[in-house]
Enzyme design. Sequence first.
Site, PDB file in Angstrom:
ATOM      1  N   GLY A  59       0.840  -1.108  -0.070  1.00  0.00           N
ATOM      2  CA  GLY A  59      -0.023   0.188   0.027  1.00  0.00           C
ATOM      3  C   GLY A  59       1.071   1.191   0.000  1.00  0.00           C
ATOM      4  O   GLY A  59       1.867   1.387  -0.779  1.00  0.00           O
ATOM      5  N   GLU A  60       0.738   2.419   0.687  1.00  0.00           N
ATOM      6  CA  GLU A  60       1.493   3.376   0.969  1.00  0.00           C
ATOM      7  C   GLU A  60       1.938   3.452   2.517  1.00  0.00           C
ATOM      8  O   GLU A  60       1.373   3.602   3.530  1.00  0.00           O
ATOM      9  CB  GLU A  60       0.555   4.423   0.540  1.00  0.00           C
ATOM     10  CG  GLU A  60       1.482   5.701   0.185  1.00  0.00           C
ATOM     11  CD  GLU A  60       2.272   5.410  -0.732  1.00  0.00           C
ATOM     12  OE1 GLU A  60       3.642   5.576  -0.585  1.00  0.00           O
ATOM     13  OE2 GLU A  60       2.089   5.047  -1.992  1.00  0.00           O
ATOM     14  N   CYS A  91       5.920  -5.378   0.311  1.00  0.00           N
ATOM     15  CA  CYS A  91       6.158  -4.347  -0.370  1.00  0.00           C
ATOM     16  C   CYS A  91       6.089  -2.925   0.931  1.00  0.00           C
ATOM     17  O   CYS A  91       7.005  -3.080   1.653  1.00  0.00           O
ATOM     18  CB  CYS A  91       4.995  -3.986  -1.445  1.00  0.00           C
ATOM     19  SG  CYS A  91       5.642  -2.975  -2.714  1.00  0.00           S
ATOM     20  N   ILE A 139       5.781  -3.382  -7.743  1.00  0.00           N
ATOM     21  CA  ILE A 139       4.998  -2.103  -7.769  1.00  0.00           C
ATOM     22  C   ILE A 139       5.544  -0.996  -6.952  1.00  0.00           C
ATOM     23  O   ILE A 139       5.457  -0.796  -5.655  1.00  0.00           O
ATOM     24  CB  ILE A 139       3.540  -2.289  -7.614  1.00  0.00           C
ATOM     25  CG1 ILE A 139       2.903  -3.441  -8.538  1.00  0.00           C
ATOM     26  CG2 ILE A 139       2.487  -0.913  -7.746  1.00  0.00           C
ATOM     27  CD1 ILE A 139       1.553  -3.744  -8.207  1.00  0.00           C
ATOM     28  N   HIS A 175       4.744  -8.502  -4.832  1.00  0.00           N
ATOM     29  CA  HIS A 175       3.331  -8.568  -4.357  1.00  0.00           C
ATOM     30  C   HIS A 175       2.928 -10.014  -4.551  1.00  0.00           C
ATOM     31  O   HIS A 175       2.118 -10.388  -5.681  1.00  0.00           O
ATOM     32  CB  HIS A 175       2.350  -7.739  -5.109  1.00  0.00           C
ATOM     33  CG  HIS A 175       2.457  -6.473  -4.831  1.00  0.00           C
ATOM     34  ND1 HIS A 175       1.541  -5.629  -3.887  1.00  0.00           N
ATOM     35  CD2 HIS A 175       3.449  -5.484  -4.956  1.00  0.00           C
ATOM     36  CE1 HIS A 175       1.780  -4.531  -3.622  1.00  0.00           C
ATOM     37  NE2 HIS A 175       3.164  -4.211  -4.267  1.00  0.00           N
ATOM     38  N   GLU A 177       0.559 -11.609  -3.280  1.00  0.00           N
ATOM     39  CA  GLU A 177      -1.110 -11.771  -3.507  1.00  0.00           C
ATOM     40  C   GLU A 177      -1.653 -11.476  -4.719  1.00  0.00           C
ATOM     41  O   GLU A 177      -2.741 -11.658  -4.680  1.00  0.00           O
ATOM     42  CB  GLU A 177      -1.404 -10.875  -2.536  1.00  0.00           C
ATOM     43  CG  GLU A 177      -1.704  -9.227  -2.562  1.00  0.00           C
ATOM     44  CD  GLU A 177      -0.191  -8.506  -2.612  1.00  0.00           C
ATOM     45  OE1 GLU A 177       0.945  -9.445  -2.353  1.00  0.00           O
ATOM     46  OE2 GLU A 177      -0.337  -7.420  -2.688  1.00  0.00           O
TER      47      GLU A 177
HETATM   48  N1  GLN Z   1       5.856   2.806  -2.803  1.00  0.00           N
HETATM   49  C1  GLN Z   1       5.145   2.261  -1.756  1.00  0.00           C
HETATM   50  C2  GLN Z   1       5.601   3.084  -0.546  1.00  0.00           C
HETATM   51  O1  GLN Z   1       6.861   3.345  -0.428  1.00  0.00           O
HETATM   52  C3  GLN Z   1       5.175   0.820  -1.416  1.00  0.00           C
HETATM   53  C4  GLN Z   1       4.542   0.342  -3.070  1.00  0.00           C
HETATM   54  C5  GLN Z   1       3.602  -1.069  -2.541  1.00  0.00           C
HETATM   55  O2  GLN Z   1       3.357  -1.268  -1.584  1.00  0.00           O
HETATM   56  N2  GLN Z   1       3.136  -1.312  -3.712  1.00  0.00           N
HETATM   57  O3  GLN Z   1       5.063   3.102   0.631  1.00  0.00           O
END
Ligand code: GLN
Length: 200
Positions: A59-60, A91, A139, A175, A177
């Site tokens: 996610g972020e 990620c 990603i 990822h 999942e």
């Molecule tokens: N770029 C995101 C971050 O720095 C991570 C990307 C992702 O989880 N697909 O939080």
Amino acid sequence: MSGLPSPGATGEQISVGVLALQGDFEAHRAVLERLGVSVREVRVPADLERLDGLVIPGGESTTITLGIERESLAEPLRAFHRAGKPIFGTCAGLIMLDRDHLGLIDIRAERNAFGRQVRSFEAPLEIGLAGGPVEAIFIRAPWIAEHGPNVEILGQVDGHGVAAREGSVLVVAFHPELGDDDRVHALFLQGVRDARLAAA
Ligand code: GLN
């Protein structure tokens, strides 16, 4: 498919949490249910009770960090780890577990490490699983810029660690999942079953 409960190693159902503050927690839920475990979305500390393991999704990481602060989840997550319960970060989840965030694995993650041009890509990645490389989807992924001596790097892209393990903590920069290869989740669940047997 929610399916019938499958017995865990101790004869009881294995319960795994998915941190559901932000990100693609639903995709993790689907894979875990496909593998026959019971899944609970975790949003507040009480949701961690009686879970056998936890996934922190992509996610972020800045948004997830704010959510952890808002819900006072950092200490309960550290206590979950101290209790020997396995945690799997993917990620942004890898970033959340590093030295600069929850500090549960001795790595330093570099965010968006593959650069702006190469935000997303897919590549076969050897991480030592039976059946050969996984098709890894990256990603805006981080990589592992530094790590301590007890961290086992399981896979690399261009010399940078993108999958690692230290004790009960497993992290991947991609990822698993997404797609239909469930082997990385199965590896995590094997650790969850082993930890539960060891604690029984
Ligand atoms: N770029 C995101 C971050 O720095 C991570 C990307 C992702 O989880 N697909 O939080």
